[in-house]
Design a protein around this motif. Structure first.
Motif, PDB file in Angstrom:
ATOM      1  N   LYS A 295      39.911  42.871  56.221  1.00  0.00           N
ATOM      2  CA  LYS A 295      40.579  44.002  55.571  1.00  0.00           C
ATOM      3  C   LYS A 295      40.135  44.204  54.119  1.00  0.00           C
ATOM      4  O   LYS A 295      39.684  43.266  53.468  1.00  0.00           O
ATOM      5  N   SER A 296      40.345  45.420  53.646  1.00  0.00           N
ATOM      6  CA  SER A 296      40.067  45.755  52.251  1.00  0.00           C
ATOM      7  C   SER A 296      41.006  46.883  51.847  1.00  0.00           C
ATOM      8  O   SER A 296      41.864  47.289  52.628  1.00  0.00           O
ATOM      9  N   LEU A 297      40.836  47.378  50.625  1.00  0.00           N
ATOM     10  CA  LEU A 297      41.678  48.469  50.126  1.00  0.00           C
ATOM     11  C   LEU A 297      40.869  49.762  50.135  1.00  0.00           C
ATOM     12  O   LEU A 297      39.831  49.863  49.475  1.00  0.00           O
TER      13      LEU A 297
ATOM     14  N   GLU B 119      43.482  38.766  45.364  1.00  0.00           N
ATOM     15  CA  GLU B 119      43.887  39.605  46.491  1.00  0.00           C
ATOM     16  C   GLU B 119      42.718  39.842  47.429  1.00  0.00           C
ATOM     17  O   GLU B 119      41.704  40.430  47.041  1.00  0.00           O
ATOM     18  N   ASP B 120      42.850  39.376  48.695  1.00  0.00           N
ATOM     19  CA  ASP B 120      41.805  39.688  49.684  1.00  0.00           C
ATOM     20  C   ASP B 120      42.314  40.655  50.762  1.00  0.00           C
ATOM     21  O   ASP B 120      41.594  40.990  51.677  1.00  0.00           O
ATOM     22  N   PHE B 121      43.573  41.065  50.643  1.00  0.00           N
ATOM     23  CA  PHE B 121      44.216  42.064  51.509  1.00  0.00           C
ATOM     24  C   PHE B 121      44.402  41.600  52.948  1.00  0.00           C
ATOM     25  O   PHE B 121      44.797  42.372  53.805  1.00  0.00           O
ATOM     26  N   GLU B 122      44.123  40.297  53.221  1.00  0.00           N
ATOM     27  CA  GLU B 122      44.180  39.836  54.614  1.00  0.00           C
ATOM     28  C   GLU B 122      45.618  39.703  55.114  1.00  0.00           C
ATOM     29  O   GLU B 122      45.874  39.830  56.302  1.00  0.00           O
ATOM     30  N   SER B 123      46.572  39.412  54.228  1.00  0.00           N
ATOM     31  CA  SER B 123      47.946  39.188  54.682  1.00  0.00           C
ATOM     32  C   SER B 123      48.742  40.491  54.805  1.00  0.00           C
ATOM     33  O   SER B 123      49.901  40.480  55.184  1.00  0.00           O
TER      34      SER B 123
ATOM     35  N   LEU C 134      37.642  48.623  48.130  1.00  0.00           N
ATOM     36  CA  LEU C 134      37.592  47.472  47.217  1.00  0.00           C
ATOM     37  C   LEU C 134      38.096  46.246  47.959  1.00  0.00           C
ATOM     38  O   LEU C 134      38.961  46.345  48.822  1.00  0.00           O
ATOM     39  N   ASP C 135      37.585  45.091  47.573  1.00  0.00           N
ATOM     40  CA  ASP C 135      38.057  43.844  48.198  1.00  0.00           C
ATOM     41  C   ASP C 135      37.891  42.698  47.192  1.00  0.00           C
ATOM     42  O   ASP C 135      37.215  42.834  46.167  1.00  0.00           O
ATOM     43  N   ASP C 136      38.524  41.602  47.513  1.00  0.00           N
ATOM     44  CA  ASP C 136      38.388  40.351  46.732  1.00  0.00           C
ATOM     45  C   ASP C 136      38.557  40.586  45.228  1.00  0.00           C
ATOM     46  O   ASP C 136      37.676  40.268  44.423  1.00  0.00           O
TER      47      ASP C 136
HETATM   48 CA   LIG Z   1      39.391  41.196  52.582  1.00  0.00          CA
END
Ligand SMILES: [Ca+2]
Ligand SMILES: [Ca+2]
Length: 880
Positions: free
Chosen positions: A732-734, A695-699, A874-876
Motif C-alpha cells: 500500500k501507499s498514499l 508511515e508505510d501505510f500497510e496497517s 507517496l510511501d515510506d
Molecule cells: Ca507501503
C-alpha cells in the motif's frame, strides 16, 4: 388579597406620585411604606398598575436579597409616560435581585477525601443548575481534563470543505476516553475556532474512535487542526479544588473547596432561575410598547445558563443567549448605576423594537455570556418599529465574561441595530470580541445595522488565548454611517494553535465604515485586519495609530475585491512596529485599495510591504507621499503614544487625539473598579505532539485517510487516500488524486502537524514518490508559530520532473517509478538527496533557512498542478 381601602391608603401616601417600598423582610399585606414595606416585586408591580396614568411611580427596593423563583415579567401596563415614569430603584447596590438560593452552613458534611457534600432541595425533574458560587467566586463544574487542558478531536472522514466545516462526527483518541464518557449528563464541550459548543454524545464506535452527538442542530466547525474539547459533569471528573458536581438522583451537591475555605462559614449559591430575572414584554407588532421604565441602583445576580441538549448553539458571538434583563418593545427607558454579576448568560438584552433607551454607569461582570446585546438576528419583516435603534450604551464597565459561552462579546449589535451610540465603556477579559457590529456576511446586500457610533471606548485583554478569529472591534456587512473613532485598544490575543487576534477587524462584506483616530497597540496578529471577502467597499481608515503588533501591523485577508470602487483607503495613519512586519496578507499589486500620507516606522529596520521594499511598493502607486521616520512618541517603551511637537506625523496632517479620555469618565467608583481588574492570564494550550513519523501505510485500509496527518480537499473526487495500486514497500501507499476546477491550486494537500523546537535539533525527513506525467509536487516544512508561516526546506517538482529549490533547477526525477527524497536540517541549514534506483545518489545544498524558522510545526505534501487530471503516490514517509 389586599383590600381596596389599603390601596387607597398606599396611593394617598406619596405627595409626588407613588412610592412603594419592598423589603425581603416585608409583607405583601403591608401598606408599602418604608416602615411597613411590601415583600415581593410582583405585588408592587400589580399595585402600580392600579394608579392613575398621570402619576409617576417608584418601587424602592430596600437593602437585602430579593429572591426570585421566576422572572419578573413586565408589559405595557408597567411603563409610564415622559412626565410620569415608573422607576425600580435600590436603596443601595445592596438591594439585590437574585435568582439564586444559598445552602445553609449546617447542611455541609466534610468528607475524608476533601469532597464536601450537602443535600439540595431541588425539584425532581427540573433541569439541574450548571453554576455554583462560593463567596462570590465562580467554581468549575467537574471536568476532565482540568481547566486549561484539553483533549483533541479530528474529523471522522475526509470531506469537502463545506462538509468539513459542519461535520457532525469526530474521531477522538481512545487513550483520552474515560470509562464514564457515555454516562448520561456528560457534556462534550468542543472549541471550534471562534465558538464553543456543549454537545452530548449519542454513540461511540470503539473500533474507529468516532463519536456522534444527540440532536440534529449540531454543527461544529471542524477546521481546526487539533480540535479541543473537554468532558464536563461527572462525579469522576471531580478531582481538584474549585470543582463541584451535582448528583441529581441523590439531590446531593459535591464540592472540593479552595484550600482554606470552610463551606460551613461560606455563602454557597446555586441559581434556580434560568437566563432572565426581568423580562419586559413590549411588542412593536401590536404597538403595546413599554415606555419610560427605569432601573436604578440595583444589583442583578444569579441566573443560570441553558446548555442541555435542546439549547441553541450560536454560530457566532453567543447571539442566541439572553440577558438577565431582557426587553422587547421598550422605549425611552434606562438602566443606570446598576450591577449585573454572577450570571449564566448575558447582562442586558434589548431586542426587537427597543428604542431610545440609555444603559449608563453600570458594572457588568462575572458572566457566563456577554455584557450588553442590542438586537441579535435579522428580523423577518422589516419596518422602522422593529429596529433596536437610537439607544445609548455609555460609561459602563464590562469585564470577566464568556465563562460558559466563550464566544460571547462585551457589547453586541446584531440584526437590526442602528443609530446607537456605544461610548466611553471599558471592556476587558472577554474571550472573543470586545464589540461586535452587524449580522450579514455580504458586501452587496443592504443591512439593517448601520449608523452606529463606537467611540471613546477602552477595550483591552480580549481573546486571552482562548478562541480564534477575533478582535476588540469586529464588524460584518454593509454599515453606512457607522463610525469607529477615538477608541483605545490593546492586548488582543488568540488561541495559540489558531489564528487572528486583531485590534479592529472589518470581516466579510464590511463596507462604508469610517475608522478614524483610534489607538491600537500590542495585538498578537495585527492592529487592523481588513478582510477582503464578499466584495467589501468604501471603507476609510484615517488618522489612527497602529503600533507594536507581534506579527503584521496591517493585514488584508483574502481578495474578493469590490466590482467598483475601493475596498479601503488608508491615509494619515501612524504605523509602527518593532517585531513582525508592516503590511501582510493580500495587499497585492492589483488589489483595490489606496494607501498614502502615512507615517511608517520599523524602528530602523526596513519596512516590508507585503514582501516588497518601499521602492517596489511605490511603483504600484502606494504610499507615494508617505514618510518612513520615527513618529516621536513621548515614550514608546512605556506605551505613551502622545506625540512630541517635532513629530513628522504632524507635517503629514496627522491630528493628535487625547486617547487617555477613552474609557469611563466622571464616575470615580467605576474608574477605581476598572483600575483594580487583573487581566486574564493568556491560556497556553498544550497541543498533542508527534514524536516521530514512520508511515508505510500497510496497517491502514484501502480508501481510508491516514490516522496521523491531515488531508485537505475541495472535492470528494479529488482526494488523498490509502491505495493498493502502487507500493514502494508492502502493498500500500498514499494516493493523491487531483482534478481540474478547484479554487485553490494547493488542493489536495496532506500535512503532518508536529511541534518540534529546532534549536540544537537535527531533523531528517525521507519519503518515496511515484509520480506520473504532469504531477506538480511541492514538499515544504513550515514554522506556523508566525502568521503567515515562515517556510523552511522547500522542494518543487515540476510537471516534467524537474526538481527545483528556490527557483533553481537541480535535477530531473523519473515518472512512473519509485524514487526517494531525503532532507537533512540542522542549525538553519539544510541539504537534499535524490535517490533514483540504478543511478548514483545526487546531493544538493547547503541551503539556508530564515532566522525566523525556529520551530517545525507543519510538514506538507501539496499537489500543486492546476486544472489537471493527475494522480501520484507517496510511501515510506519518515521524519525524525
Ligand atoms: Ca507501503
Ligand atoms: Ca476535574
Amino acid at each position: 388579597m389586599r383590600s381596596t381601602l389599603s390601596l387607597m391608603m398606599v396611593f394617598g401616601l406619596a405627595a409626588h406620585g407613588i412610592d412603594l417600598y419592598v423589603s425581603p423582610a416585608g409583607d405583601d399585606g403591608n401598606a408599602g411604606t418604608r416602615e411597613n414595606p411590601l415583600k415581593t416585586l410582583v405585588c408592587a408591580r400589580d399595585l402600580i398598575r392600579l394608579r392613575k396614568q398621570d402619576e409617576s411611580a417608584r418601587v424602592i427596593l430596600l437593602n437585602g436579597i430579593h429572591k426570585l423563583s421566576e422572572p419578573l415579567v413586565l408589559d405595557e401596563r408597567d411603563g409610564g409616560t415622559s412626565t410620569a415614569p415608573v422607576t425600580y430603584e435600590g436603596e443601595s447596590l445592596d438591594a439585590i435581585i437574585s435568582g439564586g438560593e444559598s445552602i445553609p452552613g449546617n447542611a455541609w458534611q466534610q468528607g475524608a477525601n476533601g469532597v464536601w457534600t450537602a443535600k439540595v432541595d431541588w425539584p425532581k425533574g427540573k433541569i439541574p443548575f450548571v453554576q455554583l458560587w462560593v463567596d462570590g467566586r465562580r467554581l468549575t463544574r467537574a471536568r476532565t481534563p482540568n481547566e486549561g487542558k484539553y483533549f483533541f478531536y479530528r474529523c471522522a472522514v475526509p470531506r469537502t470543505p463545506e462538509q468539513k466545516r459542519f461535520t457532525k462526527s469526530f474521531v477522538i483518541r481512545k487513550l483520552d476516553m474515560p470509562d464514564w464518557m457515555l454516562d448520561p449528563g456528560v457534556a462534550f464541550v468542543g472549541y471550534p475556532h471562534w465558538s464553543n459548543k456543549y454537545a452530548y454524545i449519542e454513540s461511540y464506535d470503539a473500533e474507529t474512535g468516532e463519536v456522534s452527538f444527540v440532536g440534529n442542530d449540531f454543527a461544529m466547525h471542524c477546521v481546526e487542526k487539533d480540535g479541543r474539547y473537554y468532558l464536563e459533569n461527572h462525579i469522576k471528573a471531580l478531582d481538584v479544588p474549585g470543582e463541584w458536581y451535582f448528583d441529581e438522583a441523590a439531590s446531593t451537591l459535591h464540592v472540593i473547596p479552595q484550600e482554606g475555605v470552610d463551606l460551613r462559614k461560606s455563602q454557597v449559591v446555586y441559581p434556580v432561575v434560568r437566563r432572565n430575572l426581568i423580562v419586559i414584554n413590549g411588542s412593536h407588532e401590536t404597538g403595546k410598547l413599554v415606555k419610560n421604565l427605569h432601573f436604578k441602583n440595583l444589583t442583578f445576580m444569579h441566573t443560570d445558563a441553558h446548555i442541555e441538549s435542546s439549547y441553541k448553539h450560536s454560530v457566532q458571538g453567543a447571539h442566541v443567549q439572553q440577558g438577565a434583563l431582557l426587553a422587547y418593545g421598550l422605549h425611552d427607558s434606562s438602566v443606570r448605576d446598576c450591577e449585573f454579576v454572577h450570571l449564566g448568560e448575558h447582562g442586558i438584552s434589548l431586542l426587537e423594537g427597543c428604542q431610545r433607551n440609555v444603559i449608563r454607569d453600570n458594572h457588568i461582570h462575572d458572566l457566563g455570556g456577554g455584557g450588553v446585546y442590542l438586537s441579535v438576528e435579522v428580523p423577518r419583516i422589516w419596518n422602522d418599529s422593529v429596529g433596536t435603534n437610537h439607544n445609548t450604551v455609555e460609561n459602563n464597565l464590562l469585564h470577566d465574561g464568556g465563562h460558559i459561552y466563550r464566544h460571547a462579546c462585551g457589547i453586541f449589535l446584531g440584526g437590526s441595530a442602528s443609530y446607537n451610540t456605544l461610548s466611553h465603556n471599558e471592556i476587558c477579559n472577554f474571550s472573543w470580541d470586545g464589540v461586535h457590529l452587524g449580522w450579514s456576511w455580504s458586501g452587496t446586500n443592504k443591512t439593517l445595522t448601520h449608523h452606529n457610533t463606537v467611540s471613546w471606548n477602552h477595550i483591552h485583554h480580549i481573546g486571552n488565548g482562548v478562541l480564534s478569529d477575533l478582535a476588540a472591534i469586529y464588524t460584518l456587512g454593509q454599515q453606512p454611517g457607522t463610525v469607529i473613532q477615538y477608541n483605545h485598544i490593546h492586548h488582543i490575543s488568540r488561541n495559540n494553535g489558531g489564528y487572528g487576534g486583531w485590534g479592529i477587524y472589518p470581516d466579510a462584506g464590511s463596507s462604508y465604515l469610517t475608522i478614524d483616530s483610534n489607538l491600537v497597540h500590542d495585538t498578537e496578529d495585527g492592529g487592523l485586519h481588513m478582510h477582503c471577502y464578499s466584495q467589501p467597499h468604501d471603507n476609510v481608515v484615517t488618522n489612527n495609530i497602529f503600533a507594536y503588533s507581534e506579527a503584521y501591523q496591517m493585514i488584508r485577508g483574502n481578495q474578493l475585491d469590490p466590482k467598483e470602487g475601493l475596498h479601503v483607503e488608508l491615509e494619515r495613519n501612524i504605523i509602527c512596529h518593532e517585531k513582525g512586519r508592516l503590511y501582510g496578507g493580500s495587499w497585492t499589486k492589483d488589489g483595490k485599495f489606496s494607501t498614502d500620507r502615512n507615517l511608517l516606522w520599523g524602528h530602523g529596520k526596513e519596512c516590508s510591504f507585503n514582501g516588497n521594499n518601499l521602492k517596489m511598493w511605490r511603483e504600484t502607486g502606494r504610499d507615494v507621499n508617505s514618510v518612513v521616520a520615527d513618529p516621536k512618541f513621548v515614550d514608546a517603551d512605556n506605551r505613551d503614544f502622545h506625540l512630541l511637537s517635532d513629530s513628522p506625523a504632524l507635517a503629514l496632517g496627522f491630528n493628535p487625539f487625547p486617547y487617555e479620555q477613552a474609557g469611563i469618565q466622571g464616575n470615580p467608583k467605576l474608574q477605581k473598579l476598572a483600575a483594580m481588574i487583573v487581566p486574564r492570564e493568556k491560556e497556553l494550550v498544550e497541543r498533542p505532539t508527534i514524536g516521530a513519523i514512520s508511515e508505510d501505510f500497510e496497517s491502514l485500509k484501502v480508501g481510508q485517510i491516514p490516522e496521523i496527518g491531515s488531508v485537505y480537499i475541495e472535492r470528494e473526487d479529488a482526494g488523498i487516500v490509502v491505495s493498493d495500486e502502487q507500493a514502494a514497500s508492502g502493498k500500500k501507499s498514499l494516493k493523491f488524486i487531483d482534478k481540474p476546477g478547484q479554487k485553490h491550486g494547493y488542493n489536495p494537500h496532506f500535512a503532518y502537524y508536529v511541534n518540534w523546537d529546532l534549536l540544537g535539533r537535527k531533523v531528517i525527513g525521507k519519503f518515496k514518490a511515484y509520480l506520473t506525467e504532469g504531477t506538480i509536487l511541492e514538499h515544504q516544512w513550515r514554522d506556523w508559530t508566525h502568521s503567515p508561516f515562515v517556510p523552511g526546506p522547500t522542494i518543487l517538482i515540476g510537471g516534467d520532473g524537474t526538481l527545483a529549490v528556490g527557483g533553481t533547477a537541480l535535477a530531473k526525477v523519473p515518472h512512473n517509478t519509485w524514487f526517494e527524497i531525503q532532507v537533512e536540517y540542522e542549525k538553519s541549514t539544510w541539504s537534499l538527496q535524490v535517490i533514483v534506483p540504478g543511478e548514483a545518489t545526487k546531493r544538493f545544498g547547503e541551503f539556508k533557512t530564515s532566522d525566523d524558522f525556529k520551530r517545525l510545526t507543519w510538514i506538507g505534501f501539496v499537489s500543486a498542478a492546476a486544472d489537471k487530471d493527475i494522480h501520484f503516490y507517496l510511501d515510506d514517509i519518515s521524519i525524525k
